[in-house]
Design an enzyme around this catalytic site. Structure first.
Site, PDB file in Angstrom:
ATOM      1  N   HIS A  39      15.855   5.862   0.870  1.00 47.82           N
ATOM      2  CA  HIS A  39      15.887   6.067  -0.578  1.00 47.82           C
ATOM      3  C   HIS A  39      16.284   4.788  -1.310  1.00 47.82           C
ATOM      4  O   HIS A  39      15.622   4.369  -2.266  1.00 47.82           O
ATOM      5  CB  HIS A  39      16.867   7.209  -0.888  1.00 47.82           C
ATOM      6  CG  HIS A  39      16.967   7.538  -2.337  1.00 47.82           C
ATOM      7  ND1 HIS A  39      17.990   7.080  -3.128  1.00 47.82           N
ATOM      8  CD2 HIS A  39      16.163   8.264  -3.129  1.00 47.82           C
ATOM      9  CE1 HIS A  39      17.814   7.529  -4.360  1.00 47.82           C
ATOM     10  NE2 HIS A  39      16.719   8.253  -4.387  1.00 47.82           N
ATOM     11  N   ARG A 160       6.494   9.763  -9.605  1.00 47.32           N
ATOM     12  CA  ARG A 160       7.300  10.815  -8.966  1.00 47.32           C
ATOM     13  C   ARG A 160       8.067  11.553 -10.056  1.00 47.32           C
ATOM     14  O   ARG A 160       9.032  11.031 -10.596  1.00 47.32           O
ATOM     15  CB  ARG A 160       8.309  10.216  -7.993  1.00 47.32           C
ATOM     16  CG  ARG A 160       7.725   9.424  -6.852  1.00 47.32           C
ATOM     17  CD  ARG A 160       8.872   8.853  -6.002  1.00 47.32           C
ATOM     18  NE  ARG A 160       8.395   8.066  -4.882  1.00 47.32           N
ATOM     19  CZ  ARG A 160       8.135   6.764  -4.924  1.00 47.32           C
ATOM     20  NH1 ARG A 160       8.321   6.088  -6.052  1.00 47.32           N
ATOM     21  NH2 ARG A 160       7.716   6.129  -3.868  1.00 47.32           N
ATOM     22  N   ARG A 216       2.490  13.139  -9.639  1.00 42.83           N
ATOM     23  CA  ARG A 216       2.730  14.074  -8.540  1.00 42.83           C
ATOM     24  C   ARG A 216       3.635  15.207  -9.001  1.00 42.83           C
ATOM     25  O   ARG A 216       4.674  14.963  -9.628  1.00 42.83           O
ATOM     26  CB  ARG A 216       3.380  13.340  -7.368  1.00 42.83           C
ATOM     27  CG  ARG A 216       3.638  14.251  -6.180  1.00 42.83           C
ATOM     28  CD  ARG A 216       4.165  13.486  -4.991  1.00 42.83           C
ATOM     29  NE  ARG A 216       5.531  13.052  -5.199  1.00 42.83           N
ATOM     30  CZ  ARG A 216       6.207  12.304  -4.325  1.00 42.83           C
ATOM     31  NH1 ARG A 216       5.627  11.905  -3.208  1.00 42.83           N
ATOM     32  NH2 ARG A 216       7.451  11.939  -4.575  1.00 42.83           N
ATOM     33  N   CYS A 476      -0.404   5.671  -1.415  1.00 41.48           N
ATOM     34  CA  CYS A 476       0.745   5.430  -2.290  1.00 41.48           C
ATOM     35  C   CYS A 476       2.050   5.370  -1.510  1.00 41.48           C
ATOM     36  O   CYS A 476       3.116   5.365  -2.085  1.00 41.48           O
ATOM     37  CB  CYS A 476       0.820   6.481  -3.391  1.00 41.48           C
ATOM     38  SG  CYS A 476       1.064   8.149  -2.783  1.00 41.48           S
TER      39      CYS A 476
END
Lengths: 527, 527
Positions: A39, A160, A216, A476
């Protein structure tokens, strides 16, 4: 500290989505756990910040506000410098400066003022003339889209939407939505999120000025938005134990205890042993269609407003974690129904696409079927690497490093502080008597694994085009910014790669090199 | 309670390997979480016990020693009956009796005494004449092997060595091994486990009388053998909090606290976000080769003793979770080196095989390479279903059920207590206004997914045989006992299926039906 104008580095055991505000305030991140696609690393690349992830020598003691790095203990406020290229950490304040290129992109310098920037721009314009692949960027907010455009991105390949829900003013609404017991209650909170999401998308569309924007739908498991299970358990135990010790609880404390217990009960319901393989992606949108509806409404309402202004916009709605064509069809039907309602309300003409991530082996293998329902595919190679290898990207860094450079790591504690003369680990004292051979030559989260993940991509590309001739194909995952992986994407015939904004120049260059390399190979063959 | 001769049913939120002793004592298991291939279900099938897994209505209150099932609360000692076929749970002591076939197999009745058994045996002998597939059983201990042989198993396809380490007399040694800081220390504890493992294998070999025995090297992540992280955190918080409350700790308590903190530190080191995709399988054997060495020594020493008695034995050593041929090679080299040392010590002639599980998409896709180093493949379809779909078998039951029979489940709380007249969930009060279409027709953990997992198996079978003509191919996932999946295994040309002992008769029949069905199809085509 940031608000007081100080420069801050965030040091954490590992980061998670609820650190997003701290990450926003910090200039760089240092974590003890994780790797290339953890992350912290992904967010750093996207935000254009410096990051050293998976530095095992770091020991964070949150309760004491100190960090132990090897023999040195630093406390909050001490100076620290990190080098994202080498992974080095310095216990002092080293002077740093942005490159002129970045300064121009960020608007702090004019192109005329920087010869370096002009060389950079000219050079990349040569690459643009040669390359076939389009280059997009992964960007969630207008600022990132701005940088991406500055670097020459031709669209957003991945927005996102979950990152938007972690903002300070939104997370409480999100939590209430998740804790709701009825759909009506859930819809009430989703309605509060709708205008905020819509504003996000408006900002992105304006920044991208007609270039495609792929959005998304919600992807992460819902417990990521709630407090951590083990922390709640410890808090409850502490309150209970204080009570046992005859220090009677006040009415306020008793209420707090009751509230925490209720929260824990819901967190327990959502708890999963392997959240990466759990209730997330389109599984959320299918079991809770009201979430998909709200997001589609926000995406389309924003697009309709742009269209009303007479500007060009073709939103691409992307369904995550599809494994079966039936999942794609269920979500696509819901998206179409909602989108067409919005378009009718606005009375505009608007085109939009509905497609999917290909990020599970099953999706790749059945891509021919999925293409019947999907207008585009975007390869999510981070997740596909996880499932193809069975490597959790948050956990595997430790043994991937061991697999790559066995001679430099301690097989006992996996620390890197090995005395090579005596073959003794300075951290744990282990004497290294045996080393396995080199198992792997590269980190598959950084460079695409052509034999495994690549085989699946090749098959999905072939079958997808076979079913739908004009299907749009892109990537992606983090590999979209890695030159060797970009070459592979060129070879299998993708339409575009999408990478973090700061990698766009590299991607432009790599896409051109891929063309030249393959011409060379072809002419060598011809001889 | 069991020791006092009482009949016990184990009720748990979910079971994990450290419940093995309670499972051994219990006649059946009832769990709130999990599905067809959760730990409880798999162990139940293997032990031949009754199990109802994933009964969401069950709420276990461990601290109160009670269980709430719907509106009823039962306390320890109350009667409960469960039906493994229907999933029904009864709040009373219902009379039950074993089938005559089971009674004969278990030696409680003679074949002559039971006409039913003789019919059963005759009927299955007809199946045996027709089938091509060999049938093996998954068995860890001699008792299970005995039942498997009684049902007609022709070998052991999967012996899970980790189950042996959970025994009461072994887990403390295992824990000390894991907590060791140096390889020397670790080897010291492994040496204590060696004779115990060797005795296990001796028992299995004797029971199987020359039939092949496939033994899998250690597979689960090491933290499964240690206390749970969150429980340790809570225990430490309680002790600390008691201390804050001025109830001073005794020297003994202070020591305990220190010990728990040390243990937690090690558990934290081993903690993983997605243990299913973490440091397990051959990744353990490669990073800690001394574990592989001990296990191989135990397998071979036991085999050499059997060989010395002049009896036939060909152990098959199986490396778990291989994803790359380099992993297979590293483990194979280590196995061969250790095995050949033992054979030399004993001075006997002994053949053994080294092969691998094919349970990751990457292993399936690169099977042609892996077959260069592996003498057999066994498809681990449980794990392959997890990674191909991205479904955690411990977490996915909830949404798989929802995907399968949407009309019967509440989309809000996923409970099954829905009032169909008013479309209202009786558990959470949610009014169901919308249902997604049927996403999936079957549970892929119960019946093999031919399009996804099956594609990968077909490819691995083809490529494996292409590289190594005489490679042995089998399956040892739960699908090995499912008739529809057995038909597929026949079609793609596997050599054997391996299933839990109690499913061996079904497998014998299904293997024969597969032959007949395919003959029929062929002759229909001919017409």
């Amino acid at each position: 500290m940031r608000a007081n104008g100080e420069r801050v580095i965030l040091v954490r055991r590992e980061t998670s989505p609820d650190d997003i505000q701290g990450m926003d305030a910090a200039m760089g991140f240092l974590t003890a756990k994780g790797g290339m696609t953890s992350h912290a690393a992904v967010v750093a690349r996207q935000m254009g910040k410096v990051c050293v992830a998976g530095c095992e020598a770091v020991e964070v003691k949150e309760s004491q506000h100190t960090v132990k790095i090897g023999p040195v203990t630093l406390k909050e406020g001490d100076y620290l410098s990190i080098n994202g290229f080498t992974g080095q950490v310095y216990g002092q304040d080293l002077p740093v400066v942005s490159s002129e290129v970045i300064q121009v992109i960020q608007g702090k310098m004019k192109p005329q003022q920087s010869e370096k920037y002009r060389y950079f721009a000219t050079f990349l314009s040569w690459a643009d003339r040669v390359r076939r692949l389009r280059i997009r960027a992964n960007a969630d907010i207008p600022d990132q889209a701005d940088i991406a455009r500055g670097f020459g991105a031709e669209g957003i390949g991945l927005c996102r939407t979950e990152h938007m829900f972690f903002a300070e003013d939104r997370i409480p609404i999100m939590q209430k939505m998740i804790l709701s017991r009825t759909r009506e209650e859930r819809e009430q909170y989703l309605n509060k999120l709708l205008p905020l999401q819509k504003a996000d998308f408006l900002g992105l569309y304006r920044e991208m000025q007609g270039y495609p924007v792929t959005i998304r739908l919600l992807d992460p498991p819902l417990h990521e938005f709630l407090p951590r299970r083990e922390e709640l358990m410890v808090e409850i135990a502490r309150i209970e134990e204080a009570n046992n010790g005859n220090r009677t609880l006040s009415a306020q404390q008793a209420d707090l205890l009751e509230e925490k217990r209720r929260l824990l009960a819901r967190v327990e319901e959502l708890h999963e042993f392997n959240p990466m393989l759990g209730l997330r992606g389109c599984r959320l949108g299918i079991t809770m269609p009201e979430i998909t509806r709200m997001q589609v409404r926000a995406i389309l309402e924003a697009a309709c407003e742009i269209a009303r202004e007479g500007k060009k916009i073709v939103p691409e709605i992307m369904v995550p974690l599809v494994g079966m064509v039936t999942e794609m069809k269920a979500q696509k039907d819901l998206v179409r129904k909602t989108a067409d309602e919005v378009i009718k309300q606005y009375g505009v003409r608007l085109k939009y696409l509905v497609g999917t991530m290909i990020e599970l082996p099953r999706a790749a293998v059945t891509a021919g079927e999925i293409a019947k329902e999907a207008e585009f595919f975007s390869f999510g190679t981070n997740d596909m690497t996880q499932t193809t290898y069975g490597f959790s990207r948050d956990d595997a860094a430790k043994f991937i490093q061991f697999y790559m450079t066995t001679a430099d790591l301690c097989p006992n504690c996996h620390g890197s502080d090995v005395d090579k003369k005596t073959n003794t680990c300075r951290s744990c004292g282990f004497v290294i008597t045996e080393q396995p051979g080199n198992i792997i030559e590269f980190d598959p989260f950084a460079t695409l694994d052509r034999d495994g993940v690549g085989f699946l991509m090749r098959r999905a590309t072939w079958d997808g085009r076979n079913t739908r001739k004009d299907i749009k194909l892109g990537i992606c995952g983090e590999h979209g910014g890695d030159p060797a992986s970009i070459e592979f994407c060129h070879q299998i015939g993708l339409d575009y790669v999408s990478c973090s904004p700061y990698r766009v120049p590299i991607a432009r260059l790599a896409a051109a090199q891929a063309v030249l390399n393959n011409r060379k190979k072809k002419s060598e063959k011809d001889i």
